[in-house]
Design an enzyme around this catalytic site. Sequence first.
Site, mmCIF file in Angstrom:
data_model
loop_
_atom_site.group_PDB
_atom_site.id
_atom_site.type_symbol
_atom_site.label_atom_id
_atom_site.label_comp_id
_atom_site.label_asym_id
_atom_site.label_seq_id
_atom_site.Cartn_x
_atom_site.Cartn_y
_atom_site.Cartn_z
ATOM 1 N N GLU A 267 46.634 46.574 38.707
ATOM 2 C CA GLU A 267 45.248 46.216 38.418
ATOM 3 C C GLU A 267 44.435 47.403 37.897
ATOM 4 O O GLU A 267 44.395 48.469 38.513
ATOM 5 C CB GLU A 267 44.584 45.661 39.690
ATOM 6 C CG GLU A 267 43.111 45.404 39.600
ATOM 7 C CD GLU A 267 42.769 44.258 38.672
ATOM 8 O OE1 GLU A 267 41.892 44.449 37.813
ATOM 9 O OE2 GLU A 267 43.371 43.174 38.814
ATOM 10 N N SER A 302 42.295 40.282 33.863
ATOM 11 C CA SER A 302 43.563 40.201 34.578
ATOM 12 C C SER A 302 44.374 38.974 34.198
ATOM 13 O O SER A 302 45.599 39.032 34.057
ATOM 14 C CB SER A 302 43.305 40.191 36.091
ATOM 15 O OG SER A 302 42.630 41.358 36.512
ATOM 16 N N HIS A 418 40.960 46.566 42.117
ATOM 17 C CA HIS A 418 39.969 45.636 41.573
ATOM 18 C C HIS A 418 38.664 45.826 42.348
ATOM 19 O O HIS A 418 38.666 46.126 43.539
ATOM 20 C CB HIS A 418 40.464 44.195 41.718
ATOM 21 C CG HIS A 418 39.656 43.178 40.949
ATOM 22 N ND1 HIS A 418 38.377 42.829 41.297
ATOM 23 C CD2 HIS A 418 39.964 42.437 39.853
ATOM 24 C CE1 HIS A 418 37.922 41.924 40.454
ATOM 25 N NE2 HIS A 418 38.868 41.680 39.559
ATOM 26 N N ASP A 472 47.124 45.545 33.862
ATOM 27 C CA ASP A 472 46.625 44.293 33.286
ATOM 28 C C ASP A 472 45.618 44.574 32.180
ATOM 29 O O ASP A 472 45.610 43.929 31.134
ATOM 30 C CB ASP A 472 46.019 43.398 34.366
ATOM 31 C CG ASP A 472 44.904 44.080 35.159
ATOM 32 O OD1 ASP A 472 44.804 45.323 35.113
ATOM 33 O OD2 ASP A 472 44.134 43.365 35.844
ATOM 34 N N HIS A 473 44.774 45.571 32.393
ATOM 35 C CA HIS A 473 43.764 45.947 31.409
ATOM 36 C C HIS A 473 43.251 47.338 31.772
ATOM 37 O O HIS A 473 43.677 47.936 32.754
ATOM 38 C CB HIS A 473 42.606 44.939 31.366
ATOM 39 C CG HIS A 473 41.964 44.688 32.710
ATOM 40 N ND1 HIS A 473 41.143 45.610 33.344
ATOM 41 C CD2 HIS A 473 42.052 43.626 33.556
ATOM 42 C CE1 HIS A 473 40.730 45.119 34.496
ATOM 43 N NE2 HIS A 473 41.289 43.916 34.660
#
Length: 620
Positions: A267, A302, A418, A472-473
């Site tokens: 994440e 995500s 996150h 994810d990013h």
Amino acid sequence: MSKLLSQNCILFFKRFALIFIFYQVCRIGFYFYNSHLLDPWDWKVFIGGLRFDLAALGFLNMAFALLHIFPGKFQTRAGYQQFLFYSFYLVNIFFLCLNYVDYEYFKFIGRRSSYAFITATGMEQEIPGLLKNFIVDYWWIPLFMFLSFFIFWLIYRKIDYKIKRSYINVKDIIIAILVIGIMLVLGRGGLQHKPIRLVDASQYGGLKNTALVLNTPFSVIKTMGKSEVLEEVQFFTDSELNKVFNPIQEFKYDSINKKNVVLLIVESFGRETMHRGLTPFMDSLAQNSHFFENAFANGKVSIDAVPSAISSIPSLMNRTFISSSYALNDVYTLPKILKENGYHTAFFHGAFNGSQNFDQYANVAGFDEYYGKNEYQGPEAFDGAWGIFDEEFLQFYAKKLDEFKKPFFTTLFTISSHNPYTIPEKYKGKFPKGNADIHESIAYADYSLKKFFETAKTKEWYNNTIFVITADHTCSEPKEDHWKTNVGKFRVPILFFAPGDESLSIEKVEKNFQQIDILPSLMDYLQINTKIVTYGKSYKSEQDFVVNYLDNIYNYEKGDYYLAFDGKKTLGLYNWKTDPLLKNNLMNTELEVLKQMEDFIKAYIQSFNFRVKNNQLTID
């Protein structure tokens, strides 16, 4: 005009003008709150903002215009006017305050929120915990909302709405129709052929300021109650199309290389977080693996990463693929391909079951098993918001891998980095805090990965496994300007690590690479005989392209060049290696490069839109 109609028109337009002014205040606040992520404000942004604000308000207040001015003696009744007074206030102040959500969330996704986000689709169980943390961590956002409620109310109640009795004539109906016509024109954004769209913001705001031109109510309205409908474009004939870009790839080998496959999606672990003292384990692993220096995510949230990595489907829509009407398309995914070759498959995500629809998509994608918070077994490790802390969940993961039939293919998506970036109490003060709120949790995620690999090394399956690690990013709070461009905001680490395989070179690879390249790369590495539809390419390929999409702009990197394309025309061409801030537009000088890149992205879009819309992502 009769006195009654005159009073009603003036009353409505006073109220309309007041809410319109508050929208301008919200935009000014959005600019100063996120100025470090935006280009300087100019008159085009101002004009565009007015147009989109009027469009949103015209749509939202069309019914109120009718209720205010429709002729009839009921207009003089106190109860009716009180209904208009309170309903206009509540509806408009609610939509106004949606703008404040994006003051903070824009940092994460780089665009205005959609209806799916506002309604928290796929995150129903996390809402109580996340809402509590949002109010505590970003207390100034609810404060802004409350002040808007209060200040708007103080001014709004000063507008007199006591309508006096008067006569009604035929002119009232004509004026009412005229006013409704004006509201219709405002709601569609003008008299042009098609109603104004999200993508139209790019003509006012450039590459970085489209979110500043837009407002959140407009974005929510445009995505409300709609499934994603891809436009079938026709830039090329079928024969021409396949010469420029053909998504069908075939892999032929004499024998399969039955390695276990572990795909770890971390994440918010953007490329910008590495090599700054926060991620000693990943920094070290990158030096001892097949590491892609110029790697990119194919989405900004995500939920985009999963179909990108396991299905080779980029996120080229305003709605994420998982939550779109195409989520149930037949796709030849990694778990399906590997199951056909004798693999056991499982998906792991430490959050609440149902979070971001990962469990649903894991089922559609063909995984044998899903392990979420409900299936976790181990010491108490709930983080109070999302699910199980990374360290404990990764240890649970390692234990389950021991139990699986070999070979296996598994995917694990971490959660601890996150927002709200919670780490266990026992580690408070242990990790560097960096210069952004997320950095301490990134350091904790890196530590959790280190502990997982320490455990994995003791297992018999370790040396017969290829580990693929990506994010994810990117991180939501980059500090350096080159991470804030439409190139930098997609940069993530991707590495292949095969401890028992000397054939996979240990090197830093400069070629552009992306999440959707993982599937075809594994086909090549595992030597699987198959024919697939993929919008990526293998790590062994000579191709050097990356495509992603943000805020109605297609971002296309090829070698050192970056092309911004709005679906119809090019907005800019840059050498992102020598010009990392994308200041020098080469559209008028690099004409040959421009033509080649335009042809490719047009073919790519045409192929993607046709195949996704018509459910042709597999080979018959």
